[in-house]
Design a protein around this motif. Structure first.
Motif, mmCIF file in Angstrom:
data_model
loop_
_atom_site.group_PDB
_atom_site.id
_atom_site.type_symbol
_atom_site.label_atom_id
_atom_site.label_comp_id
_atom_site.label_asym_id
_atom_site.label_seq_id
_atom_site.Cartn_x
_atom_site.Cartn_y
_atom_site.Cartn_z
ATOM 1 N N THR A 99 -35.386 -81.946 -14.728
ATOM 2 C CA THR A 99 -35.028 -81.984 -13.343
ATOM 3 C C THR A 99 -34.659 -83.397 -12.736
ATOM 4 O OG1 THR A 99 -36.453 -80.036 -12.682
ATOM 5 C CG2 THR A 99 -35.522 -81.524 -10.812
ATOM 6 N N LYS A 101 -32.968 -85.735 -9.492
ATOM 7 C CA LYS A 101 -32.560 -85.626 -8.238
ATOM 8 C C LYS A 101 -31.440 -86.248 -8.104
ATOM 9 C CE LYS A 101 -37.087 -84.949 -5.839
ATOM 10 N NZ LYS A 101 -38.064 -85.424 -4.943
ATOM 11 N N ARG A 109 -24.269 -80.502 3.652
ATOM 12 C CA ARG A 109 -24.194 -79.886 2.244
ATOM 13 C C ARG A 109 -23.111 -79.594 1.591
ATOM 14 N NH1 ARG A 109 -27.253 -74.349 0.234
ATOM 15 N NH2 ARG A 109 -26.413 -74.359 -1.928
ATOM 16 N N GLU A 129 -27.757 -76.254 -10.039
ATOM 17 C CA GLU A 129 -28.317 -76.700 -8.770
ATOM 18 C C GLU A 129 -29.687 -75.966 -8.425
ATOM 19 O OE1 GLU A 129 -27.172 -78.385 -4.440
ATOM 20 O OE2 GLU A 129 -25.977 -76.727 -5.207
ATOM 21 N N ASP A 130 -30.745 -76.418 -8.160
ATOM 22 C CA ASP A 130 -31.911 -75.887 -7.396
ATOM 23 C C ASP A 130 -31.743 -76.027 -6.065
ATOM 24 O OD1 ASP A 130 -34.067 -75.010 -6.522
ATOM 25 O OD2 ASP A 130 -35.518 -76.476 -7.775
ATOM 26 N N ASP A 131 -31.340 -74.688 -5.447
ATOM 27 C CA ASP A 131 -30.951 -74.529 -3.926
ATOM 28 C C ASP A 131 -32.190 -74.983 -2.870
ATOM 29 O OD1 ASP A 131 -28.583 -73.943 -4.501
ATOM 30 O OD2 ASP A 131 -28.850 -71.708 -4.273
ATOM 31 N N SER A 132 -33.458 -74.872 -3.616
ATOM 32 C CA SER A 132 -34.671 -74.995 -2.626
ATOM 33 C C SER A 132 -34.832 -76.413 -2.650
ATOM 34 C CB SER A 132 -35.887 -74.359 -3.517
ATOM 35 O OG SER A 132 -35.975 -74.857 -4.904
ATOM 36 N N MET A 133 -34.359 -77.334 -3.179
ATOM 37 C CA MET A 133 -34.775 -78.738 -3.084
ATOM 38 C C MET A 133 -33.512 -79.852 -2.063
ATOM 39 S SD MET A 133 -37.118 -79.070 -4.847
ATOM 40 C CE MET A 133 -37.531 -80.864 -4.777
ATOM 41 N N LYS A 135 -31.890 -81.082 0.654
ATOM 42 C CA LYS A 135 -32.123 -81.795 2.140
ATOM 43 C C LYS A 135 -31.360 -82.473 2.481
ATOM 44 C CE LYS A 135 -37.213 -81.563 1.218
ATOM 45 N NZ LYS A 135 -38.350 -82.493 1.049
ATOM 46 N N THR A 143 -30.264 -83.327 -3.424
ATOM 47 C CA THR A 143 -30.256 -81.922 -4.258
ATOM 48 C C THR A 143 -30.945 -82.341 -5.724
ATOM 49 O OG1 THR A 143 -29.223 -79.915 -5.045
ATOM 50 C CG2 THR A 143 -27.912 -82.028 -5.146
ATOM 51 N N SER A 144 -31.217 -81.203 -6.517
ATOM 52 C CA SER A 144 -31.743 -81.311 -7.808
ATOM 53 C C SER A 144 -30.826 -80.310 -8.799
ATOM 54 C CB SER A 144 -33.394 -80.982 -7.736
ATOM 55 O OG SER A 144 -34.173 -81.605 -7.058
#
Length: 445
Positions: A99, A101, A109, A129-133, A135, A143-144
């Motif tokens: 992962t 960042k 976004r 992309e990890d949507d939960s990350m 901000k 994002t991650s």
């Protein structure tokens, strides 16, 4: 066009290689994998003595101090004006996850797109992309990016240093981010050949463990890996003359027979002990009496499940040339001794299990019917032939009689009486040929 052909050839080869190796991960038991195969299938390799081997789902307490170390790089990250890091390098294991960042300049976004630019192995590599990350603040968003090589990523020729380049495009930002992932597809210790004969001559040493050949198992490949057969076949010894595999094959280390299929009549071999058709017939007491006496045309051979009956035929050598679909002779030479009488016979077996026997030579006068034509048939045929000959002769004589010219009457015109004296004198009806001839042209030429 030539370049495209090369590209397609490479793709096809890679797909073929990955498919073959994918089958290894799906079909092989974990404990049968060597170190390289273990890593390519997403497992961990333990080098601890007595516990050497692979584990694809290890717990935290499994082999804590003896796991095979894999090639790892020092993480690299280079900041950029709009994206940070603009360039980075990471190590990731097969079926593992890395992962990263990413921070980019934007109040809201932006859409993230990932693309694999290049790979030294295959494209069985997941990156997203990890949507939960996600901000976002007033000036930037974070994002991650997650990446994971799947077990089909590595080929059988993969080394401990393979890589994948991934491009990350963020919205309408002018410059994308570039990530280089390093993936280990082999163990560093796989080149260690180990001590000589460590695997008992039945396997190859690699990374502290033996990979055994087929038919062997154990930590040092010193145990026979034989299939469980129960007690139905205790040994390779045949009940006939105590021969290994009935003398028609060889016995392996698992006490199993391998029949020599180049021998005549091998199509009839019983695979457990390679017993041939002659042995099977000779082992049947009912069959031997049947062949010796030739008074019964069919004998029960129910003691042998794959056979049905034995049928004794009269001798007919023209049948001995029969062959099967593989051009193999169907009639095999056999012999037996019954009541001190030597009998030579031929035998064949049909697909339905019926066995046919033809006696060729025997010292028993009572079984001549088994190897000679039936005498009743011969006598009848001889009588019929004689009758046919007499009928033919009589027919010819009648035909000549019916078609003969009638005799000339004594007072007929064409008949002249000749005295007895004329029979020794001159025939009054005889006219001599010309005895003189004058050639008018003779002497004028």
């Amino acid at each position: 066009m030539r370049t495209m052909a090369c590209v397609w050839f490479t793709v096809v080869v890679l797909i073929g290689v990955q498919k073959v190796f994918g089958n290894v991960c799906e079909e092989k038991e974990t404990n049968s994998l060597n170190c390289d195969e273990c890593i390519r299938c997403g497992g961990k390799w333990c080098t601890e003595t007595g516990n050497v081997g692979c584990n694809r789902e290890p717990e935290d307490s499994w082999c804590p101090y003896h796991q095979q170390s894999l090639f790892q790089i020092r993480q690299v990250g280079k900041p950029g004006d709009l994206i940070t890091p603009i360039y980075s390098e990471r190590s990731v294991l097969v079926e593992g996850t890395s992962t990263i960042k990413l921070t980019y300049q934007s109040k809201t976004r932006l859409e993230i797109k990932t693309e694999i630019l290049n790979s030294t192995q295959s494209r069985h590599f997941r990156v997203q992309e990890d949507d939960s990350m996600i901000k976002c603040t007033d000036k930037s968003c974070t994002t991650s990016i997650e990446a994971s090589p799947k077990y089909k990523f590595c080929s059988e020729s993969g080394t401990n240093q393979e890589f994948v380049y991934v491009k990350v495009t963020i919205g309408n930002l002018s410059q994308p981010a570039l990530i280089k992932y390093h993936v280990a597809c082999a163990c560093e210790c796989s080149t260690d050949v180990g001590p000589p004969n460590f695997c008992s001559g039945h396997g190859n040493y690699s990374c502290g463990a033996c990979k055994c050949e087929d038919g062997w198992k154990g930590e040092r490949c010193n145990q026979e890996d034989c299939p469980e057969r129960g007690d139905t076949i205790p040994s390779c010894k045949s009940s006939i003359d105590d021969l290994d595999c009935s003398g028609n094959g060889y016995c392996d280390h698992c006490n199993m027979c391998h029949c020599n299929m180049t021998l005549e009549g091998s199509q009839y071999f019983e695979q457990d002990l390679c017993s041939d058709l002659c042995m099977t017939v000779n082992e049947c007491s009912d069959c031997t009496d049947c062949i010796y006496n030739s008074t019964i045309s069919q004998c029960d051979i129910a003691a042998f499940p794959s056979y049905t009956n034995v049928n004794v035929l009269s001798k007919n050598e023209s049948l001995l040339n029969e062959t099967d679909s593989n051009n193999r002779k169907m009639w095999v030479k056999c012999s037996m001794v019954v009541k001190d009488c030597s009998i030579n016979y031929r035998a064949k077996r049909e697909e339905d299990g019926e066995v046919y026997v033809m006696v060729m030579e025997s010292c028993n006068d009572n079984n001549t019917g088994a190897y000679t034509a039936a005498p009743t048939v011969s006598i009848v045929l001889g009588v019929l032939a004689a009758v046919a000959a007499l009928v033919a002769v009589a027919g010819v004589m009648i035909y000549k009689h019916m078609n003969a010219l009638p005799p000339v009457p004594l007072n007929g015109v064409g008949y002249t009486d000749i005295d007895a004296v004329d029979c020794v004198g001159q025939n009054p009806l005889y006219k001599p040929p010309t005895s003189n001839f004058n050639n008018p042209t003779y002497g004028k030429w």
